[in-house]
Design an enzyme around this catalytic site. Structure first.
Site, PDB file in Angstrom:
ATOM      1  N   HIS A   1       0.824  -1.198   0.000  1.00  0.00           N
ATOM      2  CA  HIS A   1       0.000   0.000   0.000  1.00  0.00           C
ATOM      3  C   HIS A   1       0.864   1.256   0.000  1.00  0.00           C
ATOM      4  CE1 HIS A   1      -3.848  -2.114   1.701  1.00  0.00           C
ATOM      5  NE2 HIS A   1      -3.400  -2.651   0.582  1.00  0.00           N
TER       6      HIS A   1
ATOM      7  N   GLU B   1       1.162   3.705   2.091  1.00  0.00           N
ATOM      8  CA  GLU B   1       1.849   4.008   3.344  1.00  0.00           C
ATOM      9  C   GLU B   1       3.143   3.212   3.484  1.00  0.00           C
ATOM     10  OE1 GLU B   1      -2.647   3.851   4.399  1.00  0.00           O
ATOM     11  OE2 GLU B   1      -1.289   3.072   2.861  1.00  0.00           O
TER      12      GLU B   1
ATOM     13  N   CYS C   1      -5.451   1.201   6.586  1.00  0.00           N
ATOM     14  CA  CYS C   1      -6.196  -0.001   6.938  1.00  0.00           C
ATOM     15  C   CYS C   1      -5.635  -0.628   8.212  1.00  0.00           C
ATOM     16  CB  CYS C   1      -6.149  -1.016   5.791  1.00  0.00           C
ATOM     17  SG  CYS C   1      -4.488  -1.619   5.422  1.00  0.00           S
TER      18      CYS C   1
ATOM     19  N   TRP D   1     -15.812   8.846 -38.278  1.00  0.00           N
ATOM     20  CA  TRP D   1     -15.851   9.056 -36.813  1.00  0.00           C
ATOM     21  C   TRP D   1     -16.615  10.341 -36.538  1.00  0.00           C
ATOM     22  CZ3 TRP D   1     -14.257   5.110 -33.971  1.00  0.00           C
ATOM     23  CH2 TRP D   1     -13.326   4.227 -34.493  1.00  0.00           C
TER      24      TRP D   1
ATOM     25  N   ARG E   1     -11.207   3.911 -20.816  1.00  0.00           N
ATOM     26  CA  ARG E   1     -11.309   2.449 -20.800  1.00  0.00           C
ATOM     27  C   ARG E   1     -10.209   1.844 -19.926  1.00  0.00           C
ATOM     28  NH1 ARG E   1     -11.974   1.050 -27.266  1.00  0.00           N
ATOM     29  NH2 ARG E   1     -14.081   1.904 -27.571  1.00  0.00           N
TER      30      ARG E   1
ATOM     31  N   LEU F   1     -13.091  -2.678 -28.502  1.00  0.00           N
ATOM     32  CA  LEU F   1     -13.198  -2.232 -27.109  1.00  0.00           C
ATOM     33  C   LEU F   1     -11.893  -2.427 -26.338  1.00  0.00           C
ATOM     34  CD1 LEU F   1     -16.793  -3.538 -26.219  1.00  0.00           C
ATOM     35  CD2 LEU F   1     -16.108  -1.285 -27.098  1.00  0.00           C
TER      36      LEU F   1
END
Length: 378
Positions: A56, A58, A81, A176, A190, A210
């Site tokens: 993480h 930290e 956490c 387009w 995306r 995609l």
């Protein structure tokens, strides 16, 4: 590593926010977090959460600071956490390092952590202050906040149209509508999303990949909403990118045995190509999108972008699953014969029009992007 910085809390937290943004799109379903360690007006450590399962923010900041962390201040965009997940608790490491003060951008909305991380630090004698640039810190993790509190993804509806609201000519030509600058930005969107979703109409008309081929980043999971399972087995979406593919269809497979057998055969063929098939309830003959959101949440999809298709856009709005809209407008006019951006929403009075809140306008090449939040019930 050492550098002089100002002592104002907001200025230091801004650095942590900038660091956190580097992790957007890479840490899901975990949050994107940045951390800075300061001692005597000098930055001695910094870090961000680079990927789910890795250290993480930290911990990375503490590694940079080393033994100098004792008696220093830590600025972190999200409450540390205090529980074991994919990595050990950050609070234990902060206490062990001898950090004197911890300044937190926002409380963790995870009910298993919310307030408990800060409480553990205070119980260990560490001064804790929360709410530093809280809104900016929340913006970074708007998807995480919704996902961790509802177990459903944060949904952004992306639309692109001419200035008169058309997404294609009457013959279906759409490539387009917007310019390359807008298309590159969409590919970045995306890359930052866990999944991207289109309707079967878009698959049959445009046959999209995609992927994020225009920018660097990871391909999202691709989702096709296809109530009658019409997706061709040679569709490019089934054979492009590394993100995986989900086909969402309805549980109703037809009353006649021939129709059921045909759909079962199609499902087997799609599974052979690596597709994950979700059988869902129907609403007005189409896939129940709220049920779909619950299933996607179970798959740890925290952020979803819906692209294209006036029918899917209207259905998503009417079923109330949209959190945010990103609408690209190109300086072109097609007239009433062009295909509309959004299908019929059943709105007959101006006072019932859907409004965007907290909206912003930006320029991308020749196009204008309007982004805002939806909170509507039709």
């Amino acid at each position: 590593m050492k550098s002089e910085i100002g002592n104002r809390k907001s200025e230091i937290m801004k650095i942590a926010v900038t660091l956190a943004k580097k992790g957007i799109g890479k840490t899901s379903p975990n949050p994107a977090v940045g951390a800075v360690i300061v001692k005597n007006g000098r930055m001695i450590g910094k870090g961000y959460h680079k990927k789910a399962g890795l250290a993480h923010a930290e911990i990375n900041a503490l590694l940079g600071a080393g033994v100098q962390a004792k008696g220093a201040d830590m600025y972190v965009t999200l409450e540390p956490c205090n529980l074991f997940g994919r990595t050990p608790p950050c609070t234990d490491a902060i206490i062990k390092a001898g950090i004197k003060k911890v300044f937190i951008g926002m409380k963790d909305p995870n009910p298993l952590i919310a307030g408990n991380g800060a409480r553990q630090l205070r119980n260990a004698g560490i001064t804790v202050e929360s709410g530093i640039l809280e809104n900016e810190c929340k913006d970074i993790n708007e998807a995480y906040i919704k996902y961790i509190t509802t177990k459903t993804p944060f949904v952004t509806l992306k639309l692109a149209s001419t200035i008169d609201g058309r997404i294609a000519t009457c013959t279906g030509e759409s490539k387009w509508i917007t310019g390359r600058a807008s298309r590159m930005f969409v590919h970045r969107m995306r890359a930052n999303a866990d999944a991207v979703m289109v309707g079967i109409g878009t698959i049959l008309k445009d046959n999209p990949e995609l992927t994020v081929r225009l920018v660097k980043g990871n391909d999202p999971v691709k989702i096709v909403v296809d109530s009658r399972l019409r997706i061709p087995l040679n569709a490019r979406v089934l054979n492009s990118g590394e993100g995986g593919i989900i086909v969402a269809t309805t549980e109703n497979r037809g009353r006649r045995s021939g129709i059921r057998e045909q759909k079962d055969k199609k499902m087997r063929a799609l599974k052979d190509k690596g597709a994950d098939i979700l059988l869902l309830p129907s609403q007005n003959g189409m896939v129940d999108l709220k049920a779909l959101m619950k299933e996607l949440g179970k798959k740890e999809i925290a952020s979803l972008m819906i692209e294209g298709g006036s029918t899917l856009a209207a259905s998503a709005i009417k079923q109330g699953i949209i959190d945010k809209a990103a609408i690209f407008t190109a300086p072109k006019i097609l007239g009433k014969e062009g295909l509309p951006m959004i299908g019929d929403l059943g709105i007959r009075r101006l006072k019932h029009a859907i409004r965007l809140s907290r909206f912003e306008c930006k320029r991308h090449g020749e196009d204008i992007l309007v982004e805002g939040y939806l909170n509507c019930k039709l």
